[in-house]
Design a protein around this motif. Structure first.
Motif, mmCIF file in Angstrom:
data_model
loop_
_atom_site.group_PDB
_atom_site.id
_atom_site.type_symbol
_atom_site.label_atom_id
_atom_site.label_comp_id
_atom_site.label_asym_id
_atom_site.label_seq_id
_atom_site.Cartn_x
_atom_site.Cartn_y
_atom_site.Cartn_z
ATOM 1 N N TYR A 1 0.880 -1.166 0.000
ATOM 2 C CA TYR A 1 0.000 0.000 0.000
ATOM 3 C C TYR A 1 0.924 1.223 0.000
ATOM 4 C CZ TYR A 1 -3.258 -3.664 1.235
ATOM 5 O OH TYR A 1 -3.999 -4.816 1.211
ATOM 6 N N MET B 1 -9.637 1.205 6.630
ATOM 7 C CA MET B 1 -8.619 0.800 7.606
ATOM 8 C C MET B 1 -7.265 1.421 7.265
ATOM 9 S SD MET B 1 -10.391 -0.626 9.790
ATOM 10 C CE MET B 1 -9.024 -0.879 10.905
ATOM 11 N N GLY C 1 -6.200 0.533 0.592
ATOM 12 C CA GLY C 1 -6.814 -0.181 1.712
ATOM 13 C C GLY C 1 -8.207 0.319 2.050
ATOM 14 N N ARG D 1 -5.132 8.396 12.699
ATOM 15 C CA ARG D 1 -6.581 8.187 12.652
ATOM 16 C C ARG D 1 -7.340 9.487 12.907
ATOM 17 N NH1 ARG D 1 -9.483 5.174 9.624
ATOM 18 N NH2 ARG D 1 -7.870 3.592 9.854
ATOM 19 N N ASN E 1 -11.173 8.499 16.925
ATOM 20 C CA ASN E 1 -10.660 7.133 16.763
ATOM 21 C C ASN E 1 -11.820 6.155 16.941
ATOM 22 O OD1 ASN E 1 -8.814 4.972 16.390
ATOM 23 N ND2 ASN E 1 -7.194 6.120 17.407
ATOM 24 N N PHE E 2 -11.490 4.865 16.848
ATOM 25 C CA PHE E 2 -12.536 3.852 16.845
ATOM 26 C C PHE E 2 -13.185 3.642 18.217
ATOM 27 C CE2 PHE E 2 -9.902 2.447 13.154
ATOM 28 C CZ PHE E 2 -10.867 2.665 12.182
ATOM 29 N N PRO F 1 -18.851 -1.784 12.499
ATOM 30 C CA PRO F 1 -19.302 -3.167 12.693
ATOM 31 C C PRO F 1 -18.164 -4.140 13.016
ATOM 32 C CG PRO F 1 -20.416 -2.195 10.822
ATOM 33 C CD PRO F 1 -19.369 -1.217 11.241
ATOM 34 N N ARG F 2 -18.464 -5.084 13.868
ATOM 35 C CA ARG F 2 -17.498 -6.092 14.325
ATOM 36 C C ARG F 2 -18.026 -7.498 14.053
ATOM 37 N NH1 ARG F 2 -14.097 -4.216 18.528
ATOM 38 N NH2 ARG F 2 -14.425 -1.986 18.697
ATOM 39 N N PHE F 3 -17.161 -8.450 14.298
ATOM 40 C CA PHE F 3 -17.553 -9.856 14.100
ATOM 41 C C PHE F 3 -18.832 -10.205 14.875
ATOM 42 C CE2 PHE F 3 -13.113 -10.161 12.793
ATOM 43 C CZ PHE F 3 -13.207 -10.994 11.689
ATOM 44 N N LYS G 1 0.428 -3.646 9.664
ATOM 45 C CA LYS G 1 -0.130 -2.352 9.264
ATOM 46 C C LYS G 1 -0.460 -1.440 10.432
ATOM 47 C CE LYS G 1 -0.217 -3.766 4.979
ATOM 48 N NZ LYS G 1 1.019 -3.564 4.233
ATOM 49 N N PHE G 2 -0.480 -0.157 10.103
ATOM 50 C CA PHE G 2 -0.978 0.853 11.036
ATOM 51 C C PHE G 2 -2.442 1.125 10.715
ATOM 52 C CE2 PHE G 2 -2.284 5.288 11.357
ATOM 53 C CZ PHE G 2 -2.159 5.503 12.712
ATOM 54 N N GLY G 3 -3.293 1.067 11.750
ATOM 55 C CA GLY G 3 -4.695 1.396 11.503
ATOM 56 C C GLY G 3 -5.221 2.486 12.408
ATOM 57 N N CYS G 4 -4.809 2.460 13.677
ATOM 58 C CA CYS G 4 -5.381 3.421 14.625
ATOM 59 C C CYS G 4 -4.335 3.971 15.585
ATOM 60 C CB CYS G 4 -6.496 2.763 15.423
ATOM 61 S SG CYS G 4 -5.893 1.510 16.576
ATOM 62 N N GLU H 1 -3.753 3.141 18.542
ATOM 63 C CA GLU H 1 -4.148 3.157 19.959
ATOM 64 C C GLU H 1 -4.689 1.814 20.435
ATOM 65 O OE1 GLU H 1 -6.741 6.497 20.717
ATOM 66 O OE2 GLU H 1 -5.354 7.887 19.743
ATOM 67 N N LEU I 1 -6.838 -0.144 19.036
ATOM 68 C CA LEU I 1 -8.286 -0.257 18.849
ATOM 69 C C LEU I 1 -8.705 -1.040 17.612
ATOM 70 C CD1 LEU I 1 -9.079 3.503 19.609
ATOM 71 C CD2 LEU I 1 -9.518 1.573 21.145
ATOM 72 N N CYS I 2 -7.753 -1.443 16.742
ATOM 73 C CA CYS I 2 -8.208 -2.034 15.477
ATOM 74 C C CYS I 2 -7.576 -3.373 15.122
ATOM 75 C CB CYS I 2 -7.975 -1.053 14.327
ATOM 76 S SG CYS I 2 -6.264 -0.960 13.768
ATOM 77 N N TYR J 1 -6.240 -4.815 3.791
ATOM 78 C CA TYR J 1 -5.433 -4.042 4.731
ATOM 79 C C TYR J 1 -5.495 -4.611 6.149
ATOM 80 C CZ TYR J 1 -3.008 0.090 6.438
ATOM 81 O OH TYR J 1 -2.079 0.942 6.973
ATOM 82 N N ASP K 1 -12.088 -7.708 18.364
ATOM 83 C CA ASP K 1 -11.432 -6.399 18.401
ATOM 84 C C ASP K 1 -10.549 -6.161 17.177
ATOM 85 O OD1 ASP K 1 -12.693 -5.686 20.714
ATOM 86 O OD2 ASP K 1 -11.128 -6.512 22.007
ATOM 87 N N ASN K 2 -10.602 -7.035 16.207
ATOM 88 C CA ASN K 2 -9.927 -6.781 14.932
ATOM 89 C C ASN K 2 -10.962 -6.235 13.958
ATOM 90 O OD1 ASN K 2 -7.868 -8.477 16.202
ATOM 91 N ND2 ASN K 2 -6.979 -8.574 14.157
ATOM 92 N N LEU K 3 -10.728 -5.025 13.507
ATOM 93 C CA LEU K 3 -11.744 -4.372 12.669
ATOM 94 C C LEU K 3 -11.471 -4.604 11.189
ATOM 95 C CD1 LEU K 3 -12.005 -0.937 14.517
ATOM 96 C CD2 LEU K 3 -13.295 -3.050 14.947
#
Ligand code: FES
Ligand code: FES
Lengths: 705, 159
Positions: A212, A337, A386, A418, A635-636, A642-644, B38-41, B43, B45-46, B102, B132-134
């Protein structure tokens, strides 16, 4: 070395999307062969050589200005090319979104890759095949109608020994002959299109080798972190950057309003950024996430009538019941993401930017303008992206990286964190829809007066049989708003306008169905005559095992349907509502779609599953918090996606309709999600939700009334 | 403090001389060139930055290099052996358990840690471990199916 810096050609092609496979012509040749284009607004080139190259090794390289965002365009476009050219799908290598190598493209959005660009690519490949067949006939001294083509080999019917391959014919050269009006294949002859195909990006993505924009490494790269205002509309007063020196190796660049801290390690640049003390003047916040709707009602631009027929007054006179309702939705973020990322390098007066973007050709013009470079001195390369969902059309990071590369003379990378991703997002606009409608005593819709503010006009017009009706739209996601209407940028978000318009329309239809004492599916069917809509509704109902019952039935079943740029979609859902907490669990979703020709059924299923999962977010939780131009969502933890554990079982029904042109599937299946969940909540509880997202607090409030 | 920190990365011992308070994610991506993580957040959180330390999945964006001193770190790049994909990678590939890809490294790595602990997890256990994996693309259904398939393949059969 081929002028690609420290990237070998193999790596270069790989990051440009060619799946790491060798092609046997040289990049420089491709550059030299770029077709001449007209200035002003370029369109797709007419020369098929712009889209494909047949290598001496028998592999075919397909060049397209589209990018791979996750939607699978790399695979489905390769399928189209392989089909029309008659080469093996596995021998097609894709190069995507490279402005020097690929033909111009407006951008990858709006489910256009297949719907609009698909026919362009197909006809280019069909013409190339016809030319190759002619060349083969001349070489083999056999009339073309005595020849067949299979897997890139032209052979004599009944005499397979007499044959020649495309590669032998072309010998790595450009094909100079052209033919007019070559027809594409009829769907019944398809061998590759319409079947599942292994994704071309799979191996790289499961091994971590997929690159990426933030993964492109060039020696000597500086990573920039930029001083950002605390709010949109704030202006810089003063900045004290002295303490940056406390981080060894960190430097500061000031260029007008741009203050950046650079370091060879991004995290240390970040550490240094925290030491900058910047002061800003901030305008007093005029509006926040609670007052926004009143503000939009007051300040929306002039309304346009999109369509009307019959006579609303007459309609209202014939109505036994009238429904006046207002629907609201909040700003929604894209949150791919991968945050916006770019790496820029300037060499020999030419800037190359690797960027995560949906619009490489658009950024090319912006970078050229920002640097004062002529367009031919700007090259944008789009590695894998991504996720975009509409949010990577705006690409300020590419311009910032290019500006800083010019100032420092070194490659510069800009990767948003983020909080920046939220701050600079072009949100789906907050919007208001007002509907006034009525029912006759016989349970027929007597009139329909629909007004949407700020969501946009796309699919605002309904498809129901209603004698007296009007559709009006004011403002939209495309910009051109009165200044200050939105405190920050807004833009396209997966299926722009349509999530809002569908939520309002399908909720209102449900309200009337309930009042009429009708089953909501039956009520819709009795107002629809378009056979494609009837078909998706019935197909989804059957898969859902729908049994008719007026709502609220207590079952928690919902139905909604929509059209989106030629695709028909019907979605059914089952939910359970916890009355104590206001939480909703969506346990089952069935989605039927008629998208005309389906290029890649597995890809279409995958897009549908993704859209349904993503749609749960805007339906239930996603809402940007802000105070004036200050975006409080960073941030999240405060923006729940949505999650699993939210996941319903998802069933996708694809209607067979190969003779209708392909209309795209990345967006349509998301548009019903707000309405179908709202209708299912009503069916479960009798409570009606008029605002998205349907948070536990809003659900509890609705249950109390 | 800048000092040499030693650990094992994908089976190879390494020693990096760096500020010991830096987060592992950046050391992996920039000092060691392992950009699959990878970088996502930033903190925790992802989960995009998940790597294995010892036998646990950790968030490398929130793990200091000094805290992995002397430990074994495994990243997505270390999962395939002798050119063979790990069964999880194979299952993700076969089932197209990704779209933009990603989140994929983090998903696979996190699932790897789960299967180390629980070779045949129930669906509920998988959901809990992965929650907790987004994934913004909505690849969830296929990711769950891929993990099930890999677990079955690794323990030698279908349940
Ligand atoms: S980047 Fe580490 S958890 Fe998100
Ligand atoms: S595949 Fe795109 S975030 Fe998961």
């Amino acid at each position: 070395m081929n002028g690609e810096g420290n990237l070998s050609r193999r790596e270069f092609l790989s990051l440009a999307g060619a799946s790491g496979l060798y092609v046997f012509f040289r990049i420089e040749d491709l550059l030299a062969q770029e077709p001449a284009r007209l200035g002003g607004r370029p369109g797709y080139p007419t020369d098929f050589n712009a889209y494909l190259r047949i290598g001496e090794d028998g592999r075919t390289t397909c060049l397209v200005g589209k990018v791979e965002l996750g939607q699978g365009a790399m695979t489905s476009l390769a399928q189209l090319l392989a089909e029309e050219l008659d080469v093996p799908f596995g021998s097609v290598d894709m190069v995507m979104g490279d402005t020097d190598l690929c033909p111009w493209d407006m951008g990858t959005f709006g489910s256009l890759s297949i719907r609009q660009f698909g026919p362009v690519l197909r006809s280019a490949a069909a013409e190339a095949r016809a030319v190759l067949l002619q060349l083969g006939a001349e070489r083999l001294q056999v009339p073309p109608d005595r020849l067949q083509v299979k897997d890139g080999v032209i052979s004599k019917l009944g005499d397979p020994g007499t044959h020649i391959t495309y590669a032998q014919l072309v010998q790595g050269r450009r094909i100079e002959r052209h033919l007019e009006k070559v027809p594409v294949k009829p769907p019944k002859e398809f061998r590759v299109v319409g079947r599942a195909a292994a994704r071309k990006d799979a191996l790289e993505k499961v091994t971590g080798r997929a690159r990426y924009a933030a993964d492109i490494g060039l020696p000597g790269t500086l990573h920039a972190r930029i001083v950002r205002p605390p709010a949109h509309g704030a202006t810089l007063k003063d900045a004290d950057t002295d303490r940056v020196a406390n981080v060894p190796g960190a430097t500061v660049i000031r260029d007008g309003d741009l203050i950046a801290v650079l370091h060879e390690c991004p995290d240390l640049a970040d550490r240094a950024l925290a030491l900058v003390k910047a002061q800003f003047d901030r305008p007093a916040p005029a509006v926040d996430d609670a007052t926004i709707f009143g503000h939009l009602l007051k300040n929306a631009p002039a309304a346009q009538t999109l369509g009307e027929s019959g006579n609303l007054e007459e309609g209202e006179k014939s109505a036994a019941a009238v429904f006046d309702r207002t629907y609201l939705n909040s700003y929604v973020a894209h949150t791919p993401m991968e945050t916006h990322s770019a790496l820029a390098r300037i060499e020999n007066g030419k800037v190359t930017v690797w960027a995560s973007t949906q619009t490489p050709f658009g950024i090319k013009a912006q970078v050229a303008q920002a640097l004062g470079f002529p367009p031919e001195k700007v090259r944008i390369i789009t590695p894998y992206v991504g996720g975009g969902f509409g949010g990577k059309s705006a690409s300020r990071q590419a311009i910032e990286a290019a500006r800083l590369a010019r100032i420092t003379g070194r490659p510069v990378q800009v990767v948003f964190d983020r909080a920046e991703e939220f701050f600079y997002d072009t949100f789906r606009p907050a919007a208001v829809v007002k509907i006034r409608s009525g029912l006759t005593s016989a349970g027929k819709i007597a009139f329909w007066d629909f007004k949407v503010l700020c969501a946009g006009e796309r699919e605002a017009k309904h498809f129901y049989d209603i004698p007296n009706q009007r559709t009006v739209s004011a403002g939209g996601w495309q910009g051109g708003q009165p200044t200050g209407l939105h405190p920050f940028a807004v833009g396209p978000w997966r299926a722009p306008s349509v999530n809002t318009n569908t939520f309002a329309r399908e909720s209102q239809i449900d309200i009337m169905a309930a009042k009429a004492g009708s089953d909501p599916l039956q009520f819709r069917l009795s107002h629809v005559s378009d056979p494609r809509m009837v078909r998706v509704l019935k197909a989804a109902a059957e898969a859902f095992r729908w049994t008719p019952k007026p709502a609220p039935s207590g079952r928690g079943f919902g139905v909604a349907c929509a059209t989106y740029l030629g695709t028909y979609v019907a979605t059914f859902a089952e939910v359970a509502v916890d009355r104590a907490t206001g939480r909703v669990r969506v346990s089952r979703v069935v989605c039927a779609q008629d998208m005309g020709l389906v290029v890649n059924p597995d890809g279409a299923r995958q897009q549908t599953e993704g859209a349904i999962a993503m749609g749960l977010g805007y339906a239930l939780t996603e809402e940007v918090r802000f105070r004036g131009g200050e975006v409080l969502t960073r941030n999240f933890d405060t923006y729940e996606v949505p999650r699993f554990s939210w996941l319903p079982t998802i069933e996708t029904v694809l209607i067979e309709n190969p003779d209708t042109p392909a209309s795209g599937c990345g967006e349509p299946p998301i548009v019903c999600m707000g309405a179908v969940v709202a209708n299912a909540i009503h069916d479960a509880t009798g409570a009606r939700l008029f605002q998205l997202p349907m948070t536990p607090a809003r659900i509890k409030a609705a249950l109390r009334t | 403090m800048v000092r040499p920190v030693s650990f094992t990365i994908n089976g190879e011992p390494v020693r990096v001389t760096t500020d010991e308070d830096r987060m592992l994610l950046w050391v992996l991506r920039y000092d060691l060139g392992l950009t699959g993580t990878k970088f996502g957040c930033g903190e925790g959180l992802c989960g995009a930055c998940s790597v294995i330390v010892g036998t646990e999945a950790v968030r490398s964006c929130s793990t200091k290099v000094k805290d992995i001193e002397g430990k074994q770190v495994l990243t997505i790049e270390g999962l395939s052996q002798d050119g063979h994909l790990h069964p999880l990678q194979g299952a993700f590939l076969e089932r197209h358990a990704f779209q933009c890809g990603y989140c994929t490294s983090g998903m696979i790595v996190n699932a790897y840690a789960l299967l180390l602990k629980k070779p045949r997890p129930t669906r509920e256990e998988v959901v809990k471990a992965m929650d907790d994996n987004l994934c913004r693309c909505g690849s969830h259904t296929r990711i769950l199916e891929a993990i099930d398939a890999a677990a079955a393949a690794m323990s030698g059969g279908v349940r």
